[in-house]
Design an enzyme around this catalytic site. Structure first.
Site, PDB file in Angstrom:
ATOM      1  N   SER A   1      17.845  29.662  61.531  1.00  9.68           N
ATOM      2  CA  SER A   1      17.489  28.265  61.950  1.00  9.68           C
ATOM      3  C   SER A   1      18.136  27.046  63.221  1.00  9.68           C
ATOM      4  O   SER A   1      19.167  27.858  64.174  1.00  9.68           O
ATOM      5  CB  SER A   1      16.443  27.841  60.974  1.00  9.68           C
ATOM      6  N   HIS A   2      18.820  26.657  61.515  1.00  7.95           N
ATOM      7  CA  HIS A   2      19.623  25.644  62.611  1.00  7.95           C
ATOM      8  C   HIS A   2      21.023  25.870  62.443  1.00  7.95           C
ATOM      9  O   HIS A   2      22.110  25.579  62.798  1.00  7.95           O
ATOM     10  CB  HIS A   2      19.608  24.539  61.786  1.00  7.95           C
TER      11      HIS A   2
ATOM     12  N   ASP B   1      15.213  22.515  66.634  1.00  2.00           N
ATOM     13  CA  ASP B   1      16.839  23.228  65.623  1.00  2.00           C
ATOM     14  C   ASP B   1      16.294  25.003  66.216  1.00  2.00           C
ATOM     15  O   ASP B   1      15.160  24.690  67.808  1.00  2.00           O
ATOM     16  CB  ASP B   1      16.621  23.222  64.232  1.00  2.00           C
TER      17      ASP B   1
ATOM     18  N   ASP C   1      15.052  27.736  65.712  1.00  3.47           N
ATOM     19  CA  ASP C   1      13.747  28.012  65.833  1.00  3.47           C
ATOM     20  C   ASP C   1      12.400  27.148  65.682  1.00  3.47           C
ATOM     21  O   ASP C   1      11.600  27.909  65.667  1.00  3.47           O
ATOM     22  CB  ASP C   1      13.132  28.844  64.774  1.00  3.47           C
TER      23      ASP C   1
ATOM     24  N   ASP D   1      10.933  24.422  64.305  1.00  3.33           N
ATOM     25  CA  ASP D   1      10.828  23.540  63.583  1.00  3.33           C
ATOM     26  C   ASP D   1      10.644  22.512  62.769  1.00  3.33           C
ATOM     27  O   ASP D   1      10.562  21.284  61.473  1.00  3.33           O
ATOM     28  CB  ASP D   1      10.664  24.883  62.006  1.00  3.33           C
ATOM     29  N   ARG D   2      12.395  22.208  62.852  1.00  5.75           N
ATOM     30  CA  ARG D   2      12.949  21.387  62.927  1.00  5.75           C
ATOM     31  C   ARG D   2      12.581  19.661  63.252  1.00  5.75           C
ATOM     32  O   ARG D   2      12.328  20.445  65.165  1.00  5.75           O
ATOM     33  CB  ARG D   2      14.367  20.995  62.156  1.00  5.75           C
TER      34      ARG D   2
ATOM     35  N   LYS E   1       7.195  24.080  58.966  1.00  2.38           N
ATOM     36  CA  LYS E   1       7.375  23.015  59.601  1.00  2.38           C
ATOM     37  C   LYS E   1       7.306  23.037  60.523  1.00  2.38           C
ATOM     38  O   LYS E   1       7.297  24.267  61.289  1.00  2.38           O
ATOM     39  CB  LYS E   1       8.397  22.395  59.107  1.00  2.38           C
TER      40      LYS E   1
HETATM   41  C1  VG1 Z   1      17.938  24.100  54.195  1.00  2.00           C
HETATM   42  C2  VG1 Z   1      17.264  22.365  53.589  1.00  2.00           C
HETATM   43  C3  VG1 Z   1      16.011  22.856  53.410  1.00  2.00           C
HETATM   44  C4  VG1 Z   1      15.129  23.555  54.979  1.00  2.00           C
HETATM   45  C5  VG1 Z   1      15.901  24.841  54.865  1.00  2.00           C
HETATM   46  C6  VG1 Z   1      15.596  25.785  56.248  1.00  2.00           C
HETATM   47  O1  VG1 Z   1      18.107  24.981  53.242  1.00  2.00           O
HETATM   48  O2  VG1 Z   1      17.692  21.732  52.563  1.00  2.00           O
HETATM   49  O3  VG1 Z   1      15.532  21.395  53.319  1.00  2.00           O
HETATM   50  O4  VG1 Z   1      13.952  23.948  54.073  1.00  2.00           O
HETATM   51  O5  VG1 Z   1      17.168  24.447  55.404  1.00  2.00           O
HETATM   52  O6  VG1 Z   1      15.090  25.109  56.707  1.00  2.00           O
HETATM   53  P1  VG1 Z   1      19.558  24.445  52.046  1.00  2.00           P
HETATM   54  O7  VG1 Z   1      19.088  25.314  51.363  1.00  2.00           O
HETATM   55  O8  VG1 Z   1      20.425  24.792  52.721  1.00  2.00           O
HETATM   56  O9  VG1 Z   1      20.017  23.371  51.646  1.00  2.00           O
HETATM   57  V1  VG1 Z   1      14.759  25.668  58.300  1.00  2.00           V
HETATM   58  O10 VG1 Z   1      14.817  24.631  59.841  1.00  2.00           O
HETATM   59  O11 VG1 Z   1      16.822  26.059  58.206  1.00  2.00           O
HETATM   60  O12 VG1 Z   1      14.442  27.093  58.362  1.00  2.00           O
HETATM   61 CO    CO Z   2      14.288  26.007  61.462  1.00  2.00          CO
END
Ligand code: VG1
Ligand code: CO
Length: 542
Positions: free
Chosen positions: A111-112, A276, A278, A280-281, A375
């Site tokens: 992801s990010h 981001d 992938d 989804d953000r 998302k």
């Molecule tokens: C983080 C965010 C959470 C989100 C998750 C996955 O998780 O706070 O809200 O759903 O990333 O997003 P954490 O456990 O690090 O707080 V993504 O776009 O990284 O798949």
């Molecule tokens: Co993501």
């Protein structure tokens, strides 16, 4: 087919969103294979079934896909629906799983988190509803990884990931699809493309979309510039790269600075958005104006009736616990059901499947709806574009009018990254031990209404999730929350979430920093952050 002897790894428990580790960990012999075999061993419908597969294009994506394809063939998967070039944004994967009715999907993404040989990789399994596997499934996969002794894989020539069409690998047919088209078709059902096209052609509206060299580039170019007639320079950083161009593909004010500067100053564009790694953000910016993700969700809920795909009305909304209560105010006034879930998209799935909610979101730049079960970054951007086209107002005007009606929830998040794990756990334990003493106390003129460790009982299947973060609520509607991240790959990451409610329209134009000052002080003192972590300031503020 080869059966390879292996030994379990003890650290394959998926976190908030799949299993995330350094690329180097995934390159350890058998590491990826063990986890994938645990998916096949526990998700038995995949044998003789259909699997969707793709990733965000980061370093090691293509290599991992070749391994998973050979394992899918060895494990009797009948057909794999594969994103062209090995690419599927997370929302597109959810769309593809649902559209092609697959028996699940494997998404390769961190992801990010940054990508590259020294950075992060990840893998997650999505169920046939298109959503992230619920905890019961991820726990079953984890249990399996602890006792695994062998995995199955076939020998074979590398699969051509880039040529659309059918090929076979062993007995498995592999269909390479261009998911951009499938995804765009779904967006066309939800939004008024004609109207957004007119907005782009009006000559008085300009926008930039920052794909951050991540997976949404091709989707954004096709939809915004291709179908909606936005100018060719609208999508910036639109070429997916294995290391995201060396950047941190996290759409927030700290990491999407190029976009922020394009929306600032006298020559600012009217609308800016970013997504981001992938896809989804999303981050939404107006001209010199930042929309907090929590506000974005609330504005969407209040205006959903103006958008084609939601015109018949929405029945309910949900937000994760740390997300601000802005959407709760909307739900209250409009008579919608409102749910507070633990962090992570997997908790929205049951509510969406059961038709209890239509919109949901998280403070971490995530918003989505019942159109898929993830998302969805570009969806949020299109929602906003549609809203701008209908209202013919600026982003700032829409949000300020919203505050006027519902009150403003000032919001900020402090992240302390890569802190010592034991220190982080000690800090949380300390906070837990204080919970019983807090209610009724006055901290710097804020009176504590409640303090707890958030727990959630899923209203659909009754499953229970405990210890999901510390919540401290004050009588004026302000809140402080603390939790440890479940996506980091180094030490622990402490997140501190702060929210202050301001109903008075004459006090809604202050800076977030100044409004938050006293709450920040309360939080730092309560949690003993400096003493316990050695940090005098957070790594990043969003
Ligand atoms: C983080 C965010 C959470 C989100 C998750 C996955 O998780 O706070 O809200 O759903 O990333 O997003 P954490 O456990 O690090 O707080 V993504 O776009 O990284 O798949
Ligand atoms: Co993501």
């Amino acid at each position: 087919m080869d059966t390879i002897t292996t030994q379990p790894f003890s650290d394959q428990r998926p976190g908030t969103s799949g299993l995330r580790k350094k690329v180097k960990a995934f390159q350890t012999p058998h590491y990826l294979e063990n986890f994938v075999q645990a998916i096949f061993d526990t998700q038995t419908d995949l044998r003789g079934g259909v699997l969707a597969l793709g990733g965000d294009g980061r370093f090691y994506n293509r290599e991992a896909i070749q391994i998973i394809l050979r394992m899918a063939a060895a494990n009797g998967v009948k057909r794999v629906v594969l994103g062209q070039g090995g690419l599927l944004s997370t929302p597109a994967a959810s769309c593809v799983i649902r559209k092609y009715k697959t028996d699940g999907g494997i998404i390769l993404s961190a992801s990010h988190n940054p990508g590259g040989p020294e950075d992060d990789f990840g893998i997650k399994f999505n169920t046939p509803n298109g959503g992230p596997a619920p905890e019961s499934v991820t726990e079953a996969i984890f249990e399996r990884t602890k006792s695994i002794t062998e995995y199955s894989i076939i020998e074979g020539q590398p699969v051509d990931l880039d040529q659309p069409g059918e090929q076979t690998l062993g007995e498995t047919s592999i269909r390479v699809i261009d998911s951009v088209k499938d995804y765009a078709d779904l967006m066309m059902q939800l939004f008024d493309f004609e109207r957004i096209h007119q907005l782009f052609n009006s000559g008085v509206f300009s926008m930039r979309f920052d794909a951050m060299h991540a997976v949404t580039g091709p989707y954004a170019k096709y939809i915004l510039e291709g179908l909606l007639g936005a100018l060719p320079e609208t999508v910036i950083n639109g070429e997916p790269k294995v290391d995201f161009g060396g950047g941190h593909p996290d759409p927030n004010l700290a990491h999407a600075q190029e976009l922020v500067s394009l929306t600032s100053g006298p020559n600012a564009v009217d609308f800016g958005a970013a997504s981001d790694g992938d896809g989804d953000r999303n981050m939404i910016l107006g001209r010199n104006f930042f929309v907090t993700p929590s506000d974005s969700l609330a504005v969407m809920a209040a205006n959903a009736h103006l958008i084609k795909g939601y015109a018949t009305g929405i029945n309910g909304v949900a937000r994760s616990m740390p997300t601000s209560q802005a959407v709760d105010r909307v739900a209250d006034q409009l008579g919608l059901a409102c749910y507070e879930t633990p962090t992570g998209w997997k908790f929205f799935g049951n509510l969406l499947d059961a038709g209890k909610i239509a919109l949901c979101g998280e403070e971490s730049f995530g918003t989505g709806s019942n159109h898929i079960r993830e998302k969805d970054g570009l969806w949020a951007v299109l929602f906003w574009l549609n809203l701008l086209a209908v209202k013919q107002q600026s982003v700032a005007m829409i949000v300020q009018a919203h505050w006027h009606t519902f009150g403003r929830n000032y919001y900020t998040r402090y992240d302390y990254e890569a802190i010592d794990k034991h220190a982080a756990e000690g800090l949380m334990a300390h906070l837990r031990s204080e919970l019983d003493n807090l209610p009724g106390q006055t901290l710097d003129s804020y009176r504590v209404a409640y303090a707890d460790d958030f727990a959630y009982t899923d209203p659909v299947d009754g499953s229970r999730s405990e210890q999901q973060g510390i919540r401290i609520g004050f009588e004026d509607g302000s809140r402080i929350a603390f939790r440890l991240s479940g996506t980091g790959t180094e030490g622990a990451t402490l997140r501190l979430y702060l929210e202050a409610y301001e109903p008075d329209p004459t006090k809604q134009m202050q800076s977030t920093e100044s409004v938050m000052g006293r709450l920040v002080h309360i939080a730092l003192t309560l949690a003993e952050i400096e003493q316990r972590t050695g940090r005098t300031k957070p790594t990043v503020i969003t």
